[in-house]
Write a protein that holds these residues in place. Structure first.
Motif, PDB file in Angstrom:
ATOM      1  N   HIS A  99       0.831  -1.205   0.000  1.00  0.00           N
ATOM      2  CA  HIS A  99       0.000   0.000   0.000  1.00  0.00           C
ATOM      3  C   HIS A  99       0.869   1.260   0.000  1.00  0.00           C
ATOM      4  N   TYR A 100       1.961   1.226   0.774  1.00  0.00           N
ATOM      5  CA  TYR A 100       2.887   2.364   0.761  1.00  0.00           C
ATOM      6  C   TYR A 100       3.511   2.532  -0.620  1.00  0.00           C
ATOM      7  N   ASP A 101       3.796   1.428  -1.291  1.00  0.00           N
ATOM      8  CA  ASP A 101       4.346   1.500  -2.647  1.00  0.00           C
ATOM      9  C   ASP A 101       3.363   2.162  -3.612  1.00  0.00           C
ATOM     10  N   LEU A 102       2.087   1.836  -3.473  1.00  0.00           N
ATOM     11  CA  LEU A 102       1.066   2.459  -4.332  1.00  0.00           C
ATOM     12  C   LEU A 102       0.947   3.952  -4.054  1.00  0.00           C
ATOM     13  N   ILE A 103       1.018   4.328  -2.780  1.00  0.00           N
ATOM     14  CA  ILE A 103       0.987   5.748  -2.434  1.00  0.00           C
ATOM     15  C   ILE A 103       2.189   6.453  -3.062  1.00  0.00           C
ATOM     16  N   ARG A 104       3.364   5.829  -2.963  1.00  0.00           N
ATOM     17  CA  ARG A 104       4.586   6.413  -3.526  1.00  0.00           C
ATOM     18  C   ARG A 104       4.437   6.620  -5.038  1.00  0.00           C
ATOM     19  N   LEU A 105       3.947   5.597  -5.735  1.00  0.00           N
ATOM     20  CA  LEU A 105       3.788   5.705  -7.187  1.00  0.00           C
ATOM     21  C   LEU A 105       2.780   6.789  -7.570  1.00  0.00           C
ATOM     22  N   ALA A 143       1.768  12.236  -9.667  1.00  0.00           N
ATOM     23  CA  ALA A 143       1.090  13.524  -9.496  1.00  0.00           C
ATOM     24  C   ALA A 143       2.092  14.670  -9.442  1.00  0.00           C
ATOM     25  N   ALA A 144       3.201  14.469  -8.734  1.00  0.00           N
ATOM     26  CA  ALA A 144       4.217  15.519  -8.637  1.00  0.00           C
ATOM     27  C   ALA A 144       4.844  15.806 -10.001  1.00  0.00           C
ATOM     28  N   GLU A 145       5.091  14.777 -10.773  1.00  0.00           N
ATOM     29  CA  GLU A 145       5.620  14.991 -12.123  1.00  0.00           C
ATOM     30  C   GLU A 145       4.585  15.699 -12.999  1.00  0.00           C
ATOM     31  N   HIS A 146       3.328  15.344 -12.807  1.00  0.00           N
ATOM     32  CA  HIS A 146       2.251  15.953 -13.593  1.00  0.00           C
ATOM     33  C   HIS A 146       2.161  17.460 -13.359  1.00  0.00           C
ATOM     34  N   ASP A 167      13.407  13.548 -10.241  1.00  0.00           N
ATOM     35  CA  ASP A 167      14.112  13.476  -8.953  1.00  0.00           C
ATOM     36  C   ASP A 167      13.338  14.185  -7.849  1.00  0.00           C
ATOM     37  N   GLU A 168      12.827  15.378  -8.158  1.00  0.00           N
ATOM     38  CA  GLU A 168      12.026  16.112  -7.166  1.00  0.00           C
ATOM     39  C   GLU A 168      10.751  15.345  -6.824  1.00  0.00           C
ATOM     40  N   ALA A 169      10.135  14.751  -7.836  1.00  0.00           N
ATOM     41  CA  ALA A 169       8.901  13.994  -7.624  1.00  0.00           C
ATOM     42  C   ALA A 169       9.155  12.783  -6.730  1.00  0.00           C
ATOM     43  N   ALA A 170      10.289  12.127  -6.907  1.00  0.00           N
ATOM     44  CA  ALA A 170      10.624  10.975  -6.068  1.00  0.00           C
ATOM     45  C   ALA A 170      10.804  11.398  -4.614  1.00  0.00           C
ATOM     46  N   ILE A 171      11.443  12.545  -4.409  1.00  0.00           N
ATOM     47  CA  ILE A 171      11.621  13.060  -3.049  1.00  0.00           C
ATOM     48  C   ILE A 171      10.268  13.393  -2.432  1.00  0.00           C
ATOM     49  N   THR A 172       9.417  14.064  -3.192  1.00  0.00           N
ATOM     50  CA  THR A 172       8.076  14.405  -2.715  1.00  0.00           C
ATOM     51  C   THR A 172       7.302  13.145  -2.342  1.00  0.00           C
ATOM     52  N   ALA A 173       7.350  12.141  -3.199  1.00  0.00           N
ATOM     53  CA  ALA A 173       6.624  10.897  -2.949  1.00  0.00           C
ATOM     54  C   ALA A 173       7.160  10.188  -1.711  1.00  0.00           C
ATOM     55  N   ASP A 223       8.626  11.603   0.825  1.00  0.00           N
ATOM     56  CA  ASP A 223       8.201  12.404   1.974  1.00  0.00           C
ATOM     57  C   ASP A 223       6.745  12.109   2.333  1.00  0.00           C
ATOM     58  N   MET A 224       5.909  11.954   1.313  1.00  0.00           N
ATOM     59  CA  MET A 224       4.495  11.665   1.563  1.00  0.00           C
ATOM     60  C   MET A 224       4.335  10.301   2.225  1.00  0.00           C
ATOM     61  N   VAL A 225       5.075   9.307   1.761  1.00  0.00           N
ATOM     62  CA  VAL A 225       4.998   7.972   2.369  1.00  0.00           C
ATOM     63  C   VAL A 225       5.482   8.031   3.815  1.00  0.00           C
ATOM     64  N   ALA A 226       6.547   8.777   4.069  1.00  0.00           N
ATOM     65  CA  ALA A 226       7.032   8.927   5.447  1.00  0.00           C
ATOM     66  C   ALA A 226       5.966   9.580   6.323  1.00  0.00           C
ATOM     67  N   PHE A 227       5.262  10.569   5.776  1.00  0.00           N
ATOM     68  CA  PHE A 227       4.188  11.230   6.509  1.00  0.00           C
ATOM     69  C   PHE A 227       3.054  10.252   6.828  1.00  0.00           C
ATOM     70  N   VAL A 228       2.659   9.464   5.840  1.00  0.00           N
ATOM     71  CA  VAL A 228       1.575   8.494   6.056  1.00  0.00           C
ATOM     72  C   VAL A 228       2.003   7.441   7.079  1.00  0.00           C
TER      73      VAL A 228
END
Length: 103
Positions: free
Chosen positions: A32-38, A43-46, A52-58, A60-65
């Protein structure tokens, strides 16, 4: 849609997802965390972030969840974390003005 409204909806979505994850055994959460990351990465790339920035954002979001799931587990106990019922949204910081939430 205003930025505030979009943020409020996003936080509610994250909260609901964290409640569902808290109800799962720990060994079933990683997929489930992997799906959130993807989803977050796409979305960040969109919205214009580099891959690279999108991967960092993703990440960070998984860490938050993950942190939110931990808070739910500690604060609610195992019985309440497994409940499908969601409490009403809390009012935050300066929410006395015409019923809106300010973050």
């Amino acid at each position: 849609m205003s930025v505030g409204t979009a943020l409020e909806q996003l936080l509610r979505l994250i909260y609901r997802r964290a409640m569902k994850l808290a109800a799962l055994p720990e060994d079933e959460r990683d997929s489930h965390y992997d799906l959130i990351r993807l989803s977050c990465c796409a979305a960040a790339e969109h919205i214009g972030q580099s891959p690279d920035e999108a991967a960092i954002t993703a990440n960070d979001m998984v860490a938050f969840v993950r942190a939110l799931v931990g808070i739910i587990e500690v604060g609610c106990g195992s019985d309440q974390a497994r409940s499908a019922d969601l409490p009403p949204p809390a009012r935050h910081f300066g929410s006395r003005e015409n019923g809106t939430t300010r973050i």
